[in-house]
Design an enzyme around this catalytic site. Structure first.
Site, PDB file in Angstrom:
ATOM      1  N   ASP A   1     -11.649   2.778   8.978  1.00  0.00           N
ATOM      2  CA  ASP A   1     -11.479   2.283   7.608  1.00  0.00           C
ATOM      3  C   ASP A   1     -12.185   0.930   7.457  1.00  0.00           C
ATOM      4  O   ASP A   1     -11.572  -0.072   7.107  1.00  0.00           O
ATOM      5  CB  ASP A   1      -9.981   2.158   7.294  1.00  0.00           C
ATOM      6  CG  ASP A   1      -9.695   1.881   5.819  1.00  0.00           C
ATOM      7  OD1 ASP A   1     -10.608   2.003   4.987  1.00  0.00           O
ATOM      8  OD2 ASP A   1      -8.541   1.520   5.513  1.00  0.00           O
TER       9      ASP A   1
ATOM     10  N   GLY B   1       0.835  -1.200   0.000  1.00  0.00           N
ATOM     11  CA  GLY B   1       0.000   0.000   0.000  1.00  0.00           C
ATOM     12  C   GLY B   1       0.865   1.243   0.000  1.00  0.00           C
ATOM     13  O   GLY B   1       2.095   1.158   0.018  1.00  0.00           O
ATOM     14  N   ALA B   2       0.214   2.398  -0.004  1.00  0.00           N
ATOM     15  CA  ALA B   2       0.951   3.657   0.018  1.00  0.00           C
ATOM     16  C   ALA B   2       1.659   3.840   1.354  1.00  0.00           C
ATOM     17  O   ALA B   2       2.767   4.365   1.420  1.00  0.00           O
ATOM     18  CB  ALA B   2      -0.008   4.815  -0.235  1.00  0.00           C
ATOM     19  N   GLU B   3       1.027   3.361   2.422  1.00  0.00           N
ATOM     20  CA  GLU B   3       1.562   3.595   3.762  1.00  0.00           C
ATOM     21  C   GLU B   3       2.466   2.470   4.255  1.00  0.00           C
ATOM     22  O   GLU B   3       3.396   2.715   5.005  1.00  0.00           O
ATOM     23  CB  GLU B   3       0.416   3.730   4.775  1.00  0.00           C
ATOM     24  CG  GLU B   3      -0.531   4.890   4.516  1.00  0.00           C
ATOM     25  CD  GLU B   3       0.045   6.217   5.006  1.00  0.00           C
ATOM     26  OE1 GLU B   3       0.920   6.193   5.885  1.00  0.00           O
ATOM     27  OE2 GLU B   3      -0.400   7.256   4.494  1.00  0.00           O
ATOM     28  N   ALA B   4       2.124   1.248   3.850  1.00  0.00           N
ATOM     29  CA  ALA B   4       2.841   0.116   4.430  1.00  0.00           C
ATOM     30  C   ALA B   4       2.975  -1.030   3.447  1.00  0.00           C
ATOM     31  O   ALA B   4       2.192  -1.173   2.514  1.00  0.00           O
ATOM     32  CB  ALA B   4       2.110  -0.371   5.684  1.00  0.00           C
TER      33      ALA B   4
ATOM     34  N   VAL C   1       2.976  -5.064   3.573  1.00  0.00           N
ATOM     35  CA  VAL C   1       2.485  -6.059   4.521  1.00  0.00           C
ATOM     36  C   VAL C   1       2.889  -7.463   4.059  1.00  0.00           C
ATOM     37  O   VAL C   1       2.591  -7.859   2.933  1.00  0.00           O
ATOM     38  CB  VAL C   1       0.948  -5.962   4.676  1.00  0.00           C
ATOM     39  CG1 VAL C   1       0.439  -6.965   5.705  1.00  0.00           C
ATOM     40  CG2 VAL C   1       0.536  -4.544   5.061  1.00  0.00           C
TER      41      VAL C   1
ATOM     42  N   LYS D   1       3.902  -5.478   9.309  1.00  0.00           N
ATOM     43  CA  LYS D   1       3.572  -4.240   8.599  1.00  0.00           C
ATOM     44  C   LYS D   1       4.796  -3.351   8.651  1.00  0.00           C
ATOM     45  O   LYS D   1       5.236  -2.957   9.734  1.00  0.00           O
ATOM     46  CB  LYS D   1       2.395  -3.518   9.267  1.00  0.00           C
ATOM     47  CG  LYS D   1       1.042  -4.099   8.904  1.00  0.00           C
ATOM     48  CD  LYS D   1      -0.110  -3.303   9.493  1.00  0.00           C
ATOM     49  CE  LYS D   1      -0.644  -2.268   8.529  1.00  0.00           C
ATOM     50  NZ  LYS D   1      -2.007  -1.775   8.927  1.00  0.00           N
TER      51      LYS D   1
HETATM   52  N1  ADP Z   1      -3.444  -9.989  11.157  1.00  0.00           N
HETATM   53  C1  ADP Z   1      -3.727 -10.348   9.913  1.00  0.00           C
HETATM   54  N2  ADP Z   1      -4.148 -11.589   9.619  1.00  0.00           N
HETATM   55  C2  ADP Z   1      -4.424 -11.949   8.350  1.00  0.00           C
HETATM   56  N3  ADP Z   1      -4.308 -11.129   7.276  1.00  0.00           N
HETATM   57  C3  ADP Z   1      -3.878  -9.881   7.497  1.00  0.00           C
HETATM   58  C4  ADP Z   1      -3.583  -9.404   8.810  1.00  0.00           C
HETATM   59  N4  ADP Z   1      -3.172  -8.129   8.732  1.00  0.00           N
HETATM   60  C5  ADP Z   1      -3.229  -7.795   7.421  1.00  0.00           C
HETATM   61  N5  ADP Z   1      -3.648  -8.839   6.670  1.00  0.00           N
HETATM   62  C6  ADP Z   1      -3.836  -8.846   5.197  1.00  0.00           C
HETATM   63  O1  ADP Z   1      -3.014  -7.845   4.627  1.00  0.00           O
HETATM   64  C7  ADP Z   1      -3.801  -6.812   4.024  1.00  0.00           C
HETATM   65  C8  ADP Z   1      -3.174  -5.449   4.288  1.00  0.00           C
HETATM   66  O2  ADP Z   1      -3.032  -5.219   5.681  1.00  0.00           O
HETATM   67  P1  ADP Z   1      -3.623  -3.920   6.373  1.00  0.00           P
HETATM   68  O3  ADP Z   1      -3.351  -4.000   7.833  1.00  0.00           O
HETATM   69  O4  ADP Z   1      -5.060  -3.761   5.967  1.00  0.00           O
HETATM   70  O5  ADP Z   1      -2.720  -2.779   5.753  1.00  0.00           O
HETATM   71  P2  ADP Z   1      -3.061  -1.435   4.949  1.00  0.00           P
HETATM   72  O6  ADP Z   1      -3.028  -0.378   5.995  1.00  0.00           O
HETATM   73  O7  ADP Z   1      -1.953  -1.316   3.963  1.00  0.00           O
HETATM   74  O8  ADP Z   1      -4.423  -1.614   4.329  1.00  0.00           O
HETATM   75  C9  ADP Z   1      -5.189  -6.985   4.628  1.00  0.00           C
HETATM   76  O9  ADP Z   1      -6.210  -6.503   3.787  1.00  0.00           O
HETATM   77  C10 ADP Z   1      -5.261  -8.487   4.831  1.00  0.00           C
HETATM   78  O10 ADP Z   1      -5.587  -9.142   3.618  1.00  0.00           O
HETATM   79 MG    MG Z   2      -6.279  -2.411   4.990  1.00  0.00          MG
END
Ligand code: ADP
Ligand code: MG
Length: 238
Positions: A140, A24-27, A29, A42
């Site tokens: 969000d 993503g733009a911020e992180a 993952v 993250k």
């Molecule tokens: N704790 C978690 N368990 C399972 N999937 C996760 C978890 N955290 C993130 N994800 C997956 O990674 C994606 C991006 O993480 P997210 O925390 O939503 O970051 P962003 O702030 O970039 O949207 C999520 O939409 C999900 O599919």
């Molecule tokens: Mg997200």
């Protein structure tokens, strides 16, 4: 790249990445393992258009806030990932990986029945009300940030979550989900009504939300009324 300078110390090695989940733009993952357990990392991404110092401060603040609110809501018994490590100077957060299918996939799956969609959305409403009862807005509530694991609903991505007491903020939280359900999943007409059923039912079941240190949160009915107001406002003033 000089790893030490980037602030990635030795304990970074405890995380073994296996699969990138999202850029993503911020992180960035990643899924992986942390001391043998399924985990998610993250990693904050620098945003070049901002001044590096300001960028760093904002990123650090947001990451600390995310970790703090995950810990707070998890303590309150909500189904959110455990926080396992935070290296805010290095801009990384390690959390528990939760099983489940993103809501977006459940709603787009042609084999999902009406009964399943209804029960799932009611459970989501219930989970969101439990979050709101802790004076916490998610910020969000998209169909990517809700995981469906059988009958369990997990909420993830607390990067924009905050502590609130003003009814407007809770109404907006539901309105984000309302808009996404309408725009991205129009085949489930009335989806938000199922969410609201669950939202109101949670309060019936749990009783009035107890007053917290910072004040009392608006009731489920008050938030529902405010959501209707927000919808009317959006309809007439775009
Ligand atoms: N704790 C978690 N368990 C399972 N999937 C996760 C978890 N955290 C993130 N994800 C997956 O990674 C994606 C991006 O993480 P997210 O925390 O939503 O970051 P962003 O702030 O970039 O949207 C999520 O939409 C999900 O599919
Ligand atoms: Mg997200």
């Amino acid at each position: 790249m000089n790893v030490q300078k980037e602030g990635l110390g030795e304990r970074d090695m405890a995380f073994t990445p296996t699969q990138r989940l999202h850029l993503g733009a911020e992180a960035e993952v990643w899924k992986g393992e942390w001391f043998g357990k399924p985990a998610v990392r993250k990693q904050r991404r620098p945003r070049s258009w901002r001044h590096p110092n300001l960028d760093h401060r904002l990123g650090v603040r947001r990451m600390i806030s995310e970790a703090r609110l995950l810990i707070r809501t998890r303590k309150a018994g909500l189904s959110v990932p455990s926080v396992w490590d935070l290296d805010y100077e290095g801009g990384q957060l390690i959390i528990e990986h939760l099983q489940g299918q993103p809501l977006i996939d459940v709603l787009n799956d042609a084999t999902t029945t009406q009964e399943k969609a209804k029960a799932t959305l009611q459970r989501i409403g219930h989970a969101v009300r439990r979050l709101h009862r802790e004076a916490t807005t998610h910020g969000d509530l998209s169909s990517n940030n809700i995981l469906i694991d059988g009958e369990h609903v997990h909420l993830i991505d607390f990067g924009l979550a905050s502590i609130e007491y003003d009814v407007e903020r809770f109404g907006i939280d539901l309105h984000v989900l309302d808009e996404i359900l309408g725009a991205s999943h129009p085949q489930w007409e009335g989806a938000i009504d199922w969410v609201i059923e669950g939202y109101l039912a949670a309060e019936e079941e749990l009783g009035p939300a107890p007053a917290l240190q910072g004040g009392s949160v608006p009731s489920a009915k008050e938030v529902h009324t405010r959501l209707e107001d927000i919808r009317t406002r959006v309809r007439y003033h775009g």
